[in-house]
Enzyme design. Sequence first.
Site, PDB file in Angstrom:
ATOM      1  CG  HIS A  91      -7.251  -0.952   8.015  1.00  0.00           C
ATOM      2  ND1 HIS A  91      -6.502  -0.363   7.024  1.00  0.00           N
ATOM      3  CD2 HIS A  91      -8.532  -0.635   7.728  1.00  0.00           C
ATOM      4  CE1 HIS A  91      -7.290   0.261   6.170  1.00  0.00           C
ATOM      5  NE2 HIS A  91      -8.536   0.110   6.584  1.00  0.00           N
ATOM      6  CB  THR A 128      -3.798   3.231   4.033  1.00  0.00           C
ATOM      7  OG1 THR A 128      -4.562   4.169   4.793  1.00  0.00           O
ATOM      8  CG2 THR A 128      -4.194   1.824   4.450  1.00  0.00           C
TER       9      THR A 128
END
Length: 370
Positions: free
Chosen positions: A258, A162
């Site tokens: 996200h 991420t």
Amino acid sequence: MAAEKILSIADLERTASKILPTASRDFFNSGATNQVTVHENSSAYQKYRILPRVLKDVSQVNTKVSLFDRDLAFPLCVSPVGLQGMAHADGELATSRACAKAGINMGISSYANHSVEQITAAGKEIGPIYHVMQLYSMTDREKEARIVHRAEAAGCKAIFLTADSPVLGVRYNEWRNGFLPPAGLDNPMIEKSSEQIQMMSHDDGFSSFNSDSHSWMREIPWLRSITNMEIWIKGVLTPEDVETAIEYGCDGVIISNHGGRQLDETPATIDVLPACAKAARGRIRIHIDGGIRTGSDIFKALALGAECCWVGRPMLWGLAYNGQKGVELMLDILYQEFKRCMQLAGCKSISEISTSSLGVVRSDGPLARL
């Protein structure tokens, strides 16, 4: 009163949102700041129109796509989403079993409420399934390495790093609710017990282990040195970062914001996908998440350059609705819609889905061809 019939992901969202406690519902459904990106992720798909070719023999339509050296039933996977235990007691175990039954892959969050070993084993009890492990850049390198090594030992095929979270986004709903996961839910992958989690806010808990000094140079060579798994970058929104991922030898990128939970007013992922896919020029795999709610959304994403799509919130709604069977229902809805969309568009295989399959609505006149 008869139970509501679930025919679409929108039906599933409405029903699950009634079931979930307020704090859990807001945590799952909301985004950052003014919720612009979280809403546009879905609404942006509506300006694209499908241009069907008619009188095509689609009796033998093939929805399969290959990923990690195996065929998926269709080009969809379940995103790594944390705290699934808030949606259903079985959490990630139920999701893994549902994905295995549907013939697709699953991402595992570092914030999972079950261990990678338990989650992968649960899916393999049902049938063949591949998992990927989502990872944050951490200040404790030894702990980060333990996550990587456990994931690899459990059979995970890739690390999804991420990249869009040096800090958490501004999430008013979490602050207003004083959000904390319910007591009794551990985060075994980041080695935090429920008791430890309850001692600080969600925001402070994240910042206590996450590194905001992450960089391409710091992360990618180090990961390459400790694992043979593929390395994918999750959170890419620009062609420039696609190029950088290629320069560092990454195996794939996920075009993602996200779920609108980090920086608000970033673009919808479907709107940046074409430029990112053009930059890739086939040199790196391009996947997408964010706002996918119908089978036609999957079709549009493939037409604009994605190889595969990932969904998060629909899985959570399925879990909240009926555990493993709810996730199975969610996946079946999207599969059936996607298959029928392909047939109605005149595409008998994934390779026939292209920019010629789409147009884009213009406010000043006729539909624009892509």
